[in-house]
Scaffold this motif. Structure first.
Motif, PDB file in Angstrom:
ATOM      1  N   VAL A  95      -0.185  -2.463 -12.999  1.00 38.34           N
ATOM      2  CA  VAL A  95      -0.982  -2.121 -12.021  1.00 38.34           C
ATOM      3  C   VAL A  95      -2.436  -2.525 -12.696  1.00 38.34           C
ATOM      4  CG1 VAL A  95      -2.219   0.103 -11.051  1.00 38.34           C
ATOM      5  CG2 VAL A  95       0.245  -0.086 -11.161  1.00 38.34           C
ATOM      6  N   GLU A  96      -2.720  -2.172 -14.097  1.00 36.77           N
ATOM      7  CA  GLU A  96      -3.965  -2.639 -14.669  1.00 36.77           C
ATOM      8  C   GLU A  96      -4.159  -4.086 -14.560  1.00 36.77           C
ATOM      9  OE1 GLU A  96      -6.249  -1.016 -16.392  1.00 36.77           O
ATOM     10  OE2 GLU A  96      -5.208   0.894 -16.440  1.00 36.77           O
ATOM     11  N   GLU A  97      -3.013  -4.942 -14.422  1.00 38.03           N
ATOM     12  CA  GLU A  97      -3.454  -6.516 -14.418  1.00 38.03           C
ATOM     13  C   GLU A  97      -3.900  -6.872 -12.861  1.00 38.03           C
ATOM     14  OE1 GLU A  97       0.116  -8.388 -15.728  1.00 38.03           O
ATOM     15  OE2 GLU A  97      -0.400  -8.103 -17.843  1.00 38.03           O
ATOM     16  N   ALA A  98      -2.954  -5.943 -12.068  1.00 37.76           N
ATOM     17  CA  ALA A  98      -3.257  -6.527 -10.586  1.00 37.76           C
ATOM     18  C   ALA A  98      -4.595  -5.929 -10.150  1.00 37.76           C
ATOM     19  CB  ALA A  98      -2.466  -5.432  -9.814  1.00 37.76           C
ATOM     20  N   PHE A  99      -5.180  -4.840 -10.831  1.00 36.81           N
ATOM     21  CA  PHE A  99      -6.645  -4.371 -10.564  1.00 36.81           C
ATOM     22  C   PHE A  99      -7.821  -5.503 -10.924  1.00 36.81           C
ATOM     23  CE2 PHE A  99      -4.935  -0.627  -8.522  1.00 36.81           C
ATOM     24  CZ  PHE A  99      -5.920  -0.160  -8.014  1.00 36.81           C
ATOM     25  N   THR A 100      -7.318  -6.207 -12.055  1.00 37.07           N
ATOM     26  CA  THR A 100      -8.330  -7.184 -12.457  1.00 37.07           C
ATOM     27  C   THR A 100      -8.357  -8.182 -11.713  1.00 37.07           C
ATOM     28  OG1 THR A 100      -6.560  -8.060 -13.781  1.00 37.07           O
ATOM     29  CG2 THR A 100      -7.732  -6.355 -14.796  1.00 37.07           C
ATOM     30  N   HIS A 101      -7.624  -8.604 -10.603  1.00 40.50           N
ATOM     31  CA  HIS A 101      -7.549  -9.676  -9.637  1.00 40.50           C
ATOM     32  C   HIS A 101      -8.625  -9.585  -8.439  1.00 40.50           C
ATOM     33  CE1 HIS A 101      -3.631 -10.393 -11.625  1.00 40.50           C
ATOM     34  NE2 HIS A 101      -4.238 -11.817 -11.914  1.00 40.50           N
ATOM     35  N   ILE A 102      -9.297  -8.437  -8.501  1.00 38.06           N
ATOM     36  CA  ILE A 102     -10.193  -8.324  -7.314  1.00 38.06           C
ATOM     37  C   ILE A 102     -11.266  -7.575  -7.728  1.00 38.06           C
ATOM     38  CG2 ILE A 102      -8.405  -8.141  -5.599  1.00 38.06           C
ATOM     39  CD1 ILE A 102      -8.969  -5.090  -5.377  1.00 38.06           C
ATOM     40  N   LYS A 103     -12.511  -7.848  -7.217  1.00 41.68           N
ATOM     41  CA  LYS A 103     -13.822  -7.191  -7.521  1.00 41.68           C
ATOM     42  C   LYS A 103     -14.623  -6.898  -6.115  1.00 41.68           C
ATOM     43  CE  LYS A 103     -16.817 -11.048  -8.549  1.00 41.68           C
ATOM     44  NZ  LYS A 103     -17.526 -11.499  -9.594  1.00 41.68           N
ATOM     45  N   ARG A 104     -15.321  -5.811  -6.160  1.00 38.35           N
ATOM     46  CA  ARG A 104     -16.222  -5.448  -4.871  1.00 38.35           C
ATOM     47  C   ARG A 104     -17.316  -6.620  -4.890  1.00 38.35           C
ATOM     48  NH1 ARG A 104     -17.085  -1.591  -1.345  1.00 38.35           N
ATOM     49  NH2 ARG A 104     -15.442  -0.241  -2.457  1.00 38.35           N
ATOM     50  N   LEU A 105     -17.630  -7.192  -3.534  1.00 35.66           N
ATOM     51  CA  LEU A 105     -18.487  -8.163  -3.534  1.00 35.66           C
ATOM     52  C   LEU A 105     -19.671  -7.393  -3.153  1.00 35.66           C
ATOM     53  CD1 LEU A 105     -19.399 -11.322  -3.398  1.00 35.66           C
ATOM     54  CD2 LEU A 105     -18.556 -11.150  -0.963  1.00 35.66           C
TER      55      LEU A 105
END
Length: 496
Positions: free
Chosen positions: A334-344
């Motif tokens: 889950v930690e690695e998956a959350f690093t693949h997106i960011k708010r624009l």
């Protein structure tokens, strides 16, 4: 110049190809998630027989919930508010009718009232407004539970209001309507006395319905029959059915969700043979003494050979180790998956505009990052036997919620790593949950010492034991502040 144009053309093609590949990858993830939704949380345990179909444990749990929620809506749920509304409307209209009827029937024969009647009009208006608000608060609230019997105090108050208003109407017909009373001031005062009496009845209703049970008088011990989970609550003077509703309100918030998959011991331990040998009687004239000795020897041998507790201990330790391992893998995934997106943000979008295919809404972002963590999540839920409570759609919805509100991976995992209350897993259904109240005493009777009643469902029940709170005797002891004096105790071994 040609080189620059060629390089710019390559860069445009490469960026366009990357965006198109990413878009195809997102669509592929959506398609995979849609196809795998039917198999999410399935286990290899099936119930088979002469039928050609197989049913998993999750399907059985879902069928049980559907059967409970398919209970037809009972009309008596709305009987209480409907009767209360009609009676309140009748009581509020009565004073106005007392004032209007003389004006309509014999207006010319009435004596002028003047200023005293105008003051009574203002008083009646404010009192009727207070009655309207209090009636709405006490009698017109939508019920949160359907009781097996009527609420005694509420019924008594409604009967009292009806008899009181009916007696006023009877006296009004005999003393005012029949002789056509000409003293209009007396009629207004008569209507004002009715409103005052209704206000006192409202005060009595407030004391009986809302204040009487606030002072604690009994301690309730609630035990779930399957896993032994228990809680203690202090309540006031309530009837059995109202105490049952009070307990259910606390149950959905305080008790962890009931999981039938983790209640019983493993079948390998329960089905273990207690002895490994057989005893045959070769002598027909065996005495009772020899028979008792042989039974004692068999029992002792069985106790020595029984190692079920050791197997249970090692199996529990192995299960805890597997859960910790699955948990670690899930947290890392889950930690690695959350690093693949960011708010624009808007300023970033204006500074470096993105291709429309690269910008995703919260649902698409949740589907995109769910694929890397799906396998770890599925294995963890199967290991902890929570797959019946978390479907793929619910996990995606929760992930979308966390992404929308900028929540961290720990906030996302909180629902799955720690068991939540029962309310967290309840579906929003207007039909509610079906419970059965079982009691030896009438459910309209009050709580007493030693009373035991239970609340049953299809798969478990809540057993409630009533104990009165002890009477406390508090004494007083005065200590003089000047009495706090001390002396030093000197010894030969001390350094002082």
């Amino acid at each position: 110049m040609d080189n620059e144009s060629q390089y710019s053309g390559y860069s445009y093609k490469s960026s366009h190809s990357r965006s198109s590949r990413k878009h195809r990858w997102v669509r592929r993830l959506k398609r995979r998630s849609t196809y795998s939704d039917d198999n999410w949380g399935e286990t290899t345990t099936v119930v088979t027989g002469t039928s050609e179909h197989s049913i998993s444990n999750e399907d059985l749990t879902r069928v049980t919930k559907d059967l409970e929620e398919s209970t037809p809506l009972e009309c008596k749920r709305f009987i209480g508010p409907a009767l209360g509304g009609c009676l309140s409307f009748f009581a509020l209209i009565t004073p106005l009718a007392f004032l209007i009827l003389p004006q309509v029937l014999w207006r010319d024969a009435l004596k002028p009232c003047g200023t005293p009647c105008e003051g009574l009009y203002v008083s009646l208006a404010f009192k009727l407004l207070v009655l309207l608000i209090s009636s709405w608060a006490l009698f017109l609230r939508p019920p949160r539970a359907t009781l097996p019997r009527f609420f005694v105090f509420r019924c008594l108050l409604m009967v009292l209001v009806f008899l009181f208003v009916a007696s006023y109407w009877l006296f009004y017909g005999v003393r005012v309507l029949e002789p056509k009373e000409e003293d209009y001031r007396g009629i207004v005062e008569y209507a004002a006395s009715l409103v005052d009496a209704l206000l006192f009845i409202q005060y009595l209703a407030l004391v009986l319905l809302e204040v009487r049970h606030l002072q604690p008088a009994f301690c309730l011990k609630v035990v779930r029959s399957t896993d032994g989970a228990s809680k203690f609550y202090n309540v006031g003077h309530l009837s059995i059915q109202r105490a049952a509703v009070w307990v259910l309100d606390r149950y959905y918030n305080d008790f962890s969700v009931y999981n039938p998959a983790v209640v019983n011991l493993p079948k390998s331990i329960l089905s273990k043979k207690m002895t490994g040998f057989k005893v045959y009687s070769l002598d027909e004239n065996t005495t009772n003494n020899s028979t008792g000795q042989s039974r004692a020897m068999i029992a002792a041998a069985a106790r020595r050979r029984d190692n079920s507790h050791n197997e249970y201990y090692y199996e529990e330790a192995e299960m805890e180790r597997r859960i910790r391992k699955r948990k670690a893998r899930l947290v890392v995934a889950v930690e690695e998956a959350f690093t693949h997106i960011k708010r624009l943000h808007e300023d970033e979008a204006a500074a470096s505009p993105k291709h429309p295919r690269e910008v995703m809404d919260p649902r698409e972002a949740a589907q995109a990052i769910f694929a890397p963590m799906a396998r770890a999540m599925q294995k963890y839920l199967r290991t902890t036997r929570q797959q019946a409570f978390h479907s793929m759609e619910s996990i995606l919805t929760h992930l979308q919620f966390c992404i929308t509100h900028n929540m961290t991976p720990k906030a996302f995992l909180e629902r799955y790593l720690t068991p939540g209350p029962t309310m967290q897993y309840q579906q929003q259904s207007g039909r509610g949950r079906q419970w059965t109240l079982v009691s030896e005493d009438p459910v309209i009777s009050g709580l007493r010492q030693g009373l035991v009643f239970s609340l049953r469902r299809l798969d478990f029940s809540l057993v409630v034991t009533v104990t009165p709170l002890p009477f406390l005797r508090l004494g007083e002891e005065f200590i003089d502040p000047k009495s706090h004096k001390f002396v030093m105790r000197l010894q030969s071994e001390t350094s002082v």
